[in-house]
Write a protein that holds these residues in place. Structure first.
Motif, short mmCIF file in Angstrom:
data_model
loop_
_atom_site.label_atom_id
_atom_site.label_comp_id
_atom_site.label_asym_id
_atom_site.label_seq_id
_atom_site.Cartn_x
_atom_site.Cartn_y
_atom_site.Cartn_z
N VAL A 238 43.63 43.25 41.87
CA VAL A 238 42.89 43.80 40.55
C VAL A 238 41.82 44.01 40.59
O VAL A 238 40.87 43.38 41.40
N SER A 239 41.59 45.44 39.93
CA SER A 239 39.91 45.98 40.39
C SER A 239 39.17 46.15 38.90
O SER A 239 40.13 45.55 37.79
N LEU A 240 38.18 46.88 38.34
CA LEU A 240 38.01 46.81 37.51
C LEU A 240 38.59 47.47 36.69
O LEU A 240 38.45 48.76 37.36
N PRO A 241 38.16 47.62 35.63
CA PRO A 241 39.26 48.30 34.44
C PRO A 241 38.31 49.73 33.91
O PRO A 241 37.02 48.93 33.64
N GLN A 242 38.37 50.65 33.93
CA GLN A 242 38.07 52.08 33.76
C GLN A 242 38.11 51.61 32.06
O GLN A 242 38.56 51.20 31.34
N GLY A 243 36.48 51.58 31.72
CA GLY A 243 35.83 51.71 30.07
C GLY A 243 35.56 50.08 30.40
O GLY A 243 35.24 50.26 28.93
N TYR A 244 36.07 49.31 30.62
CA TYR A 244 35.88 48.07 30.31
C TYR A 244 34.07 47.53 29.34
O TYR A 244 34.74 46.74 28.26
N GLN B 284 37.22 32.48 47.08
CA GLN B 284 36.71 32.22 45.64
C GLN B 284 38.15 32.66 44.25
O GLN B 284 38.17 32.37 43.39
N HIS B 285 38.55 33.18 45.21
CA HIS B 285 40.16 34.18 44.06
C HIS B 285 41.16 33.10 43.90
O HIS B 285 41.65 33.04 43.46
N ALA C 258 22.50 40.00 36.58
CA ALA C 258 23.97 39.67 36.23
C ALA C 258 24.25 38.58 37.30
O ALA C 258 23.91 39.05 38.12
N THR C 259 25.41 37.72 36.59
CA THR C 259 26.42 36.66 38.07
C THR C 259 27.79 37.48 37.93
O THR C 259 28.06 37.86 39.37
N THR C 260 28.48 37.79 37.49
CA THR C 260 30.13 38.16 38.09
C THR C 260 30.20 39.00 36.67
O THR C 260 29.62 38.80 35.72
N VAL C 261 31.82 40.04 37.31
CA VAL C 261 31.98 40.69 36.76
C VAL C 261 33.52 39.51 36.55
O VAL C 261 34.16 39.43 37.73
N GLN C 262 34.43 38.69 35.89
CA GLN C 262 35.54 38.10 36.06
C GLN C 262 37.05 39.34 35.24
O GLN C 262 35.98 38.87 34.14
N GLY D 96 40.51 38.82 39.30
CA GLY D 96 39.23 39.81 40.10
C GLY D 96 38.04 38.90 39.76
O GLY D 96 37.66 38.75 38.33
N ARG D 97 37.51 38.85 40.69
CA ARG D 97 36.34 38.60 40.77
C ARG D 97 35.22 39.12 41.29
O ARG D 97 35.24 39.19 42.84
#
Length: 169
Positions: free
Chosen positions: A39-45, A145-146, A111-115, A133-134
């Motif tokens: 999983v990756s960071l989604p574009q535009g989230y 962690q995952h 900032a700590t995380t984006v999950q 995804g973390r």
């Protein structure tokens, strides 16, 4: 801006400039993928609709905002579960700190995380249909962690399609 106003109204928080001012992972189509799930960071989230704010007390002491894509928002609007494939939830988290301007208010600190949770019932069949995804500073957290993601969701939220977040009207 809608996210900021909803967070402030729902939690009684002073969060001016949260999304613009926090150093957080930038979204891109080429962001690194999480181990195990890919999983990756989604574009535009960062422009997605707010699903709900949350506070986490000890030991994490965090402010959180969960946002969702259109499939997520539509599913919550229909009160539809299980969530359909294509649902994506993103949780942004910051350390809580007292406001310098208003003593009784709490504002985001570091900032700590984006999950991220992605629903794909075939690809992630072994984990209830969800991939996880973390990310810390835009980079995926380590594999250990995952490994805890699904176990935690299965133990505490299996009756809600493994999703903790409830929609904040």
């Amino acid at each position: 801006m809608k996210t900021l106003l909803a967070l402030a109204a729902a939690g009684g928080l002073v969060i001016a400039g949260v999304l613009a001012g926090v150093s957080q992972a930038s979204e891109s189509a080429t962001s690194p993928a999480s181990p195990i799930y890919g999983v990756s960071l989604p574009q535009g989230y960062r422009q997605w609709e707010l699903i709900a704010p949350a506070l986490e007390d000890a030991p994490l002491n965090e402010l959180r905002a969960v946002v969702g894509n259109k499939a997520t928002v539509d599913a919550y609007a229909r009160n539809s579960q299980p969530f359909p494939d294509g649902t994506v939830l993103v949780k942004l988290a910051w350390k809580r700190q007292p406001s310098a301007e208003f003593a009784t208010a709490t504002v985001p600190g570091a900032a700590t995380t984006v999950q991220v949770m992605v629903k794909d019932s075939k690809k992630y069949a072994a984990t209830g249909g969800w991939g996880f995804g973390r990310f810390i500073d835009g980079k995926p957290a380590d594999e250990a962690q995952h490994r805890t993601c699904f176990a935690c969701h299965a133990a505490r939220a299996s009756g809600h399609d493994f999703v903790f977040t409830r929609y904040a009207p």
